[in-house]
Structures are given as C-alpha cells and as structure tokens.
Design an enzyme around this catalytic site. Structure first.
Site, PDB file in Angstrom:
ATOM      1  N   TYR A   1       2.102 -12.213 -16.673  1.00  0.00           N
ATOM      2  CA  TYR A   1       1.109 -11.496 -15.856  1.00  0.00           C
ATOM      3  C   TYR A   1      -0.184 -12.293 -15.751  1.00  0.00           C
ATOM      4  O   TYR A   1      -0.754 -12.451 -14.672  1.00  0.00           O
ATOM      5  CB  TYR A   1       0.847 -10.124 -16.481  1.00  0.00           C
ATOM      6  CG  TYR A   1      -0.106  -9.266 -15.705  1.00  0.00           C
ATOM      7  CD1 TYR A   1       0.203  -8.826 -14.413  1.00  0.00           C
ATOM      8  CD2 TYR A   1      -1.321  -8.867 -16.259  1.00  0.00           C
ATOM      9  CE1 TYR A   1      -0.673  -8.021 -13.701  1.00  0.00           C
ATOM     10  CE2 TYR A   1      -2.197  -8.052 -15.560  1.00  0.00           C
ATOM     11  CZ  TYR A   1      -1.878  -7.632 -14.286  1.00  0.00           C
ATOM     12  OH  TYR A   1      -2.750  -6.830 -13.568  1.00  0.00           O
TER      13      TYR A   1
ATOM     14  N   ALA B   1       0.814  -1.220   0.000  1.00  0.00           N
ATOM     15  CA  ALA B   1       0.000   0.000   0.000  1.00  0.00           C
ATOM     16  C   ALA B   1       0.842   1.261   0.000  1.00  0.00           C
ATOM     17  O   ALA B   1       0.485   2.263   0.610  1.00  0.00           O
ATOM     18  CB  ALA B   1      -0.950  -0.007   1.200  1.00  0.00           C
TER      19      ALA B   1
ATOM     20  N   ILE C   1      -3.371   1.193  -5.508  1.00  0.00           N
ATOM     21  CA  ILE C   1      -4.722   0.789  -5.106  1.00  0.00           C
ATOM     22  C   ILE C   1      -4.742   0.518  -3.611  1.00  0.00           C
ATOM     23  O   ILE C   1      -5.682   0.895  -2.912  1.00  0.00           O
ATOM     24  CB  ILE C   1      -5.167  -0.448  -5.898  1.00  0.00           C
ATOM     25  CG1 ILE C   1      -5.223  -0.144  -7.394  1.00  0.00           C
ATOM     26  CG2 ILE C   1      -6.536  -0.945  -5.416  1.00  0.00           C
ATOM     27  CD1 ILE C   1      -5.462  -1.350  -8.262  1.00  0.00           C
TER      28      ILE C   1
END
Length: 320
Positions: free
Chosen positions: A189, A31, A36
């Site tokens: 990914y 964070a 996000i």
C-alpha cells in the site's frame, strides 16, 4: 481566499469555490457508493457543473451516485464509463469512451484504489495489484486523456494518495516483491501511495507548459467507505513496525483519527477547485493545506525513474 483546516467539510469547500465548478467538466474514477469519490461527485453536483463523468468498475455501485446527482440538479449531464484499472485493455477502451463523451476535461480526479491486500496478487499484466489499481492504471488513463485536459485550458489532475505513503519509498530495485517473496500488505500500500505523490510531480513537470497541473491529496481516515472493510484494528496496528523497518522513522497517527463522510472529500475538493492551487503545483495536500512530503516522494530523479518504469509497464511512451 478562505482558509480551511482539518475540520473542513465538503459543503464549506463547495460554497467557497462554487464559481470554479459552474459549467465545467469533472471526471472521477472509482466513485461507486459508498466511497470518497462518490462524496466528491455529489458535492460537486451542488455547484452546477456541466458534466460529471464517473469511470468505475461496477455499474450498480455508480447508479445510486448518478441518481443522487440527478436529484440535486437534473440539468447536470452525467455519464458512466466502465473501466477496470488493473486491465490495460480496459483502460484503453475507457479512455476512448471518455474522450468521446468529454472532449474537454477541466478536472480529472483519480480516486479509485484498494488498500492493504493481504495476499500477494497480480493483475492481468503481472503487476502487484495495489500498485496496479492505485497507480499504474491511473498513469495510463491520465496520459491517454491529455488531449482533453489540454483542450480545457488550465486543467487539473488530482491524485488521491494517503499518509500511508510514509510507510515506504518506492522500491525501484524490487517493485514487484520478487514475485511475492518480499511482499507484505502495508508495504504494498505504501509503495502505491508514494507512486501517487511522485506522479503529481512528474505529471506537472511534463504538462505545465500545456496548461495542466497536478496535485496529490491525503483525504484523511474514515470508516464509512468500503476501502478497509477487510481489515481489523490489529491489522492497522502492524503499520508502525513495518514503517520503522522500511524507513527507520516512527509512524505517528495524525489528528483527527477519523473524519466524517463529508469531511473526507474536502481536501481533494480544495485541490480541484481552489484558484491558488495551480501556481503552487505540484503539491501534496492533507487536512486542507499544502504540506511538504517526504523527500523521496517529491525527488525529481525518483519521479523520472517512476515515469520511465511506468511507460515500460503500460508498453507506451508519453513525451510532451
């Protein structure tokens, strides 16, 4: 309960579910600001939680988030724990620190990650770096934190994934890309994000009897975080051909193509707070609603195979 759509904002979700925040403990990985995870953390601060603990790699990126939380509500306990999710020794040290600081965890939000690393790269253990940072490190950390999740009663684990999981199923026959020979950045990914979804299904299966459930959430697209700062529009343009090659399915860009900074956290906050979510878990959420993921991302056999592989990768079995 309120019904949200793709336009939902963090503020709307926090207002709707404030009673699910007050007095509770939230752990968020990755964070640092801007991310996000940082938006999730500062949004939660408006609901008077007891404790927000951020486990992240870089302290100076987390310090502004802790300052923002203090400005919102100085009564909230905040803790920073340093962790490199690609280093299993670091994860084990961090888990001990987290358990000491938070013996009961109401919600664990696995938000840290990377995206479309162009050059084939491995972590300290020899695992491809996207699979490592997005999934394997979280697999180890989450399992090490189970005592605190169980102690809370009704705890939740939210795994941030991406619609990018549709680029490829998990590559059980070649998960490490033949030491780079078969690697491309978008398949890397996609595999990592498929693992995030399968983890929600595998974890709920094993921990539901202990009162712990899990979801996977696709936040949506946003250009304000640092996740894709190394990518160009041409890089994103490669996705359809790679997905078609891997799955035979055509890629479709979802709507909206870009969410605001406050919208990007809404779906994960819903997964963490909506009282109706646990009984519907495991689940995959996007645009504030539960959706059915592709079969390969929820298949029980795939979830079990991934769990077994993950135990081998971290060198520890977790049986419940």
């Amino acid at each position: 309960m309120p019904t949200f759509d793709e336009t939902a904002t963090s503020e709307q979700v926090i207002e709707a579910f404030a009673p699910q925040i007050k007095g509770r403990t939230f752990i968020i990985t990755g964070a640092g600001k801007p991310s996000i995870g940082s938006q999730i953390a500062t949004s939660l601060a408006r609901g008077s939680p007891a404790h927000i603990l951020i486990a992240s790699r870089t302290a100076n990126k987390v310090e502004p988030v802790l300052k923002d939380i203090a400005e919102i509500d100085s009564s909230i306990k905040t803790t920073f724990v340093q962790v490199d999710l690609t280093d299993h020794d670091s994860v084990r040290r961090a888990a001990k620190d987290i358990l000491a600081a938070a013996p009961k965890i109401d919600v664990l939000i696995n938000s840290a990650g990377n995206m479309a690393i162009k050059e084939y790269t491995t972590d300290k253990q020899g695992i491809e770096i996207q699979l490592s940072a997005n999934y394997v490190g979280h697999f180890l950390l989450t399992n090490l934190l189970v005592p605190a999740l169980q102690a809370a009663g009704g705890a939740r684990v939210v795994n941030l994934t991406s619609s990018g999981y549709m680029i490829t199923p998990f590559r059980f026959d070649d998960w490490n890309y033949s030491d780079g020979k078969t690697y491309d950045h978008w398949t890397g990914y996609g595999q990592a994000k498929t693992a995030n979804v399968l983890f929600a299904y595998g974890l709920t299966k094993r921990l539901e009897s202990l009162g712990v459930t899990s979801t996977a959430t696709h936040p949506g697209y946003n250009n304000d975080t640092q996740l894709g700062s190394h990518l160009t529009w041409d890089d994103y343009g490669e996705i359809p051909a790679i997905m078609k090659r891997n799955t035979g399915v055509d890629w479709e860009w979802e709507t909206p193509r870009s969410k605001t900074y406050t919208q990007i956290a809404a779906t994960s906050l819903i997964a963490a707070l909506d009282p109706e979510i646990p009984e519907k878990s495991p689940a995959y959420l996007m645009n504030s609603q539960i959706h059915e993921p592709a079969e390969y991302a929820k298949d029980p056999e795939n979830a079990d195979k991934l769990w077994e592989l993950s135990e081998k990768l971290v060198g520890q079995k977790f049986e419940y």
